[in-house]
Design a protein around this motif. Structure first.
Motif, short mmCIF file in Angstrom:
data_model
loop_
_atom_site.label_atom_id
_atom_site.label_comp_id
_atom_site.label_asym_id
_atom_site.label_seq_id
_atom_site.Cartn_x
_atom_site.Cartn_y
_atom_site.Cartn_z
N GLY A 21 -32.09 -82.07 -80.21
CA GLY A 21 -31.08 -81.65 -81.58
C GLY A 21 -31.72 -79.94 -81.63
O GLY A 21 -31.37 -79.56 -82.68
N GLN A 22 -32.65 -79.66 -80.81
CA GLN A 22 -33.54 -77.72 -81.38
C GLN A 22 -34.28 -78.10 -80.14
O GLN A 22 -34.55 -78.77 -79.21
N PRO A 23 -34.41 -76.64 -79.83
CA PRO A 23 -34.99 -76.09 -78.54
C PRO A 23 -36.38 -76.76 -78.90
O PRO A 23 -37.74 -76.14 -78.99
N LYS A 24 -36.88 -77.87 -77.86
CA LYS A 24 -38.57 -78.85 -78.20
C LYS A 24 -38.95 -77.48 -77.26
O LYS A 24 -40.77 -77.68 -77.75
N GLN A 25 -38.77 -76.74 -76.54
CA GLN A 25 -39.73 -75.76 -76.38
C GLN A 25 -40.83 -75.27 -77.44
O GLN A 25 -41.81 -74.53 -77.00
N LEU A 26 -39.85 -74.63 -78.05
CA LEU A 26 -40.67 -74.51 -79.90
C LEU A 26 -41.28 -75.21 -80.02
O LEU A 26 -42.11 -74.93 -81.66
N LEU A 27 -41.08 -76.89 -80.04
CA LEU A 27 -41.84 -77.95 -81.33
C LEU A 27 -43.46 -77.39 -81.13
O LEU A 27 -44.12 -77.06 -80.24
N PRO A 28 -44.26 -77.88 -82.37
CA PRO A 28 -45.82 -77.35 -82.57
C PRO A 28 -46.10 -78.57 -81.58
O PRO A 28 -45.75 -79.69 -81.34
N GLY A 30 -50.40 -79.36 -81.57
CA GLY A 30 -51.87 -78.61 -81.79
C GLY A 30 -51.60 -77.70 -82.87
O GLY A 30 -50.89 -76.98 -83.35
N THR A 31 -51.91 -75.90 -82.13
CA THR A 31 -52.07 -74.64 -83.08
C THR A 31 -50.80 -73.95 -82.43
O THR A 31 -51.26 -72.71 -82.24
N SER A 32 -50.12 -74.52 -81.08
CA SER A 32 -49.03 -73.21 -80.68
C SER A 32 -48.12 -74.34 -80.75
O SER A 32 -47.35 -75.15 -80.94
N THR A 33 -46.97 -74.05 -79.38
CA THR A 33 -45.85 -74.94 -79.42
C THR A 33 -45.84 -75.65 -77.77
O THR A 33 -46.61 -75.24 -77.05
N LEU A 34 -44.74 -76.44 -77.63
CA LEU A 34 -45.35 -77.20 -75.97
C LEU A 34 -45.01 -76.24 -74.91
O LEU A 34 -46.00 -76.09 -74.64
N LEU A 35 -44.07 -75.12 -75.44
CA LEU A 35 -44.20 -73.54 -73.82
C LEU A 35 -45.31 -73.25 -73.97
O LEU A 35 -46.08 -73.07 -72.93
N GLU A 36 -45.55 -72.98 -74.94
CA GLU A 36 -47.35 -71.72 -75.13
C GLU A 36 -48.24 -72.81 -74.11
O GLU A 36 -49.06 -72.40 -73.92
N HIS A 37 -48.20 -74.31 -74.88
CA HIS A 37 -49.02 -74.50 -74.39
C HIS A 37 -49.24 -74.73 -72.84
O HIS A 37 -50.41 -74.88 -72.27
N SER A 38 -47.65 -75.20 -72.29
CA SER A 38 -47.31 -75.18 -70.92
C SER A 38 -48.17 -74.10 -69.83
O SER A 38 -48.71 -74.51 -69.06
N ILE A 39 -47.76 -73.12 -70.94
CA ILE A 39 -48.50 -71.57 -70.45
C ILE A 39 -49.47 -71.14 -70.53
O ILE A 39 -50.16 -71.47 -69.06
N MET A 98 -45.08 -59.96 -53.72
CA MET A 98 -45.67 -61.26 -53.70
C MET A 98 -45.39 -62.11 -52.87
O MET A 98 -44.81 -62.74 -52.33
N GLN A 99 -46.27 -62.37 -51.36
CA GLN A 99 -46.89 -63.46 -50.27
C GLN A 99 -47.01 -64.74 -51.20
O GLN A 99 -48.22 -64.59 -52.22
N PHE A 100 -46.48 -65.70 -50.69
CA PHE A 100 -46.55 -66.90 -51.38
C PHE A 100 -46.90 -67.64 -50.13
O PHE A 100 -45.42 -68.34 -49.58
N GLU A 101 -47.62 -69.08 -50.51
CA GLU A 101 -47.42 -69.87 -49.30
C GLU A 101 -46.86 -71.69 -50.14
O GLU A 101 -46.57 -71.73 -49.20
N GLY A 102 -47.48 -71.54 -51.24
CA GLY A 102 -46.58 -72.00 -51.58
C GLY A 102 -45.65 -72.86 -53.07
O GLY A 102 -46.17 -71.36 -53.79
N VAL A 103 -45.53 -73.36 -53.50
CA VAL A 103 -45.03 -73.28 -55.05
C VAL A 103 -44.92 -74.51 -55.72
O VAL A 103 -45.06 -75.58 -54.95
N MET A 104 -45.75 -74.46 -57.07
CA MET A 104 -45.17 -75.59 -57.97
C MET A 104 -44.68 -75.45 -58.90
O MET A 104 -45.14 -74.64 -59.74
N PHE A 105 -44.30 -76.73 -58.69
CA PHE A 105 -43.35 -76.17 -60.19
C PHE A 105 -43.56 -77.65 -61.57
O PHE A 105 -44.38 -78.55 -60.97
N MET A 106 -43.80 -76.71 -62.83
CA MET A 106 -44.28 -78.12 -63.97
C MET A 106 -43.21 -77.72 -64.54
O MET A 106 -42.49 -77.08 -65.32
N LEU A 107 -42.95 -79.17 -66.24
CA LEU A 107 -42.57 -79.15 -67.10
C LEU A 107 -42.90 -78.29 -68.48
O LEU A 107 -43.73 -78.94 -68.21
N ALA A 108 -42.36 -77.62 -69.47
CA ALA A 108 -42.54 -77.47 -70.22
C ALA A 108 -42.69 -78.41 -71.19
O ALA A 108 -44.13 -78.36 -72.52
N ASP A 109 -42.60 -79.76 -70.95
CA ASP A 109 -42.19 -80.49 -71.41
C ASP A 109 -43.30 -81.47 -71.69
O ASP A 109 -43.04 -83.27 -71.81
#
Length: 204
Positions: A21-28, A30-39, A98-109
């Motif tokens: 019901g709202q952008p969960k990436q911006l949910l608090p 700790g002292t940051s947000t879910l997105l900021e924490h993942s970053i 830049m040249q990359f040998e692989g890619v890793m994916f993670m989620l913001a939540d």
């Protein structure tokens, strides 16, 4: 951030969070947000570069993270699902200087994923070995974070829909290295999911 592996780490954060019901990436969180924490977790990982894929609520999310040393990718097709964000990320990475040998994916939540765990996956990676290193959760679930050798980039660029990279993992099961992370695969999709997780971590 330690640059010890030729890997691109992509934080997927393009969804609209309709069930929340709202952008969960911006949910608090700790002292940051879910997105900021993942970053912040990603920035401690031993990779070459961090990318963040945004889509829904692009402008407000971008303004909240633009001070971080990450490259933001805008997925205008975010409504087509997670697969479109993966495809967009790989197209962008392929055009990078830049040249990359692989890619890793993670989620913001996925706030329970630690830098120690990300580095565990990274240290198992061997370039040009056709590896797919995927996460196994309790009850046998498989999912992200997941790391792909560059040999899969062409396939990753064809993805659409909500199933993400699961079809590729299934098609190349003999190449998949499963790592058990020791936690539940908790997706914070609803207000109730989020409140329970937050209370468990920050209101004791």
């Amino acid at each position: 951030m330690m640059h010890s592996a030729p890997i691109a780490l992509v934080v997927l954060a393009a969804g609209a969070s309709k069930r929340m019901g709202q952008p969960k990436q911006l949910l608090p969180w700790g002292t940051s947000t879910l997105l900021e924490h993942s970053i912040q977790t990603a920035l401690q990982a031993e990779v070459k570069k961090i990318f963040v894929v945004l889509g829904a609520n692009h402008d407000i999310l971008k303004s909240s993270i633009e001070n971080n040393p990450v490259e933001i990718i805008f997925n205008s097709n975010w409504e087509q699902g997670l697969g479109s964000s993966i495809s967009k990320a790989i197209h962008h990475i392929q055009q990078s200087d830049m040249q990359f040998e692989g890619v890793m994916f993670m989620l913001a939540d996925q706030p329970y994923i630690t830098v120690f765990y990300l580095n565990t996956l990274i240290r198992r990676f061997k370039s040009n070995n056709r590896q797919i290193i995927a996460t196994s959760y309790e009850h046998g679930e498989r999912g992200v974070p997941v790391l792909f050798d560059k040999v899969y980039f062409k396939e990753l660029m064809t993805l659409t829909g909500d199933s993400g990279a699961k079809p590729i993992i299934k098609a190349h099961e003999s190449e998949v290295d499963i790592v058990f992370c020791g936690i539940k695969n908790i997706d914070l999709d609803t207000q109730n999911d989020y409140l329970i997780a937050y209370q468990e971590n920050f209101t004791k």
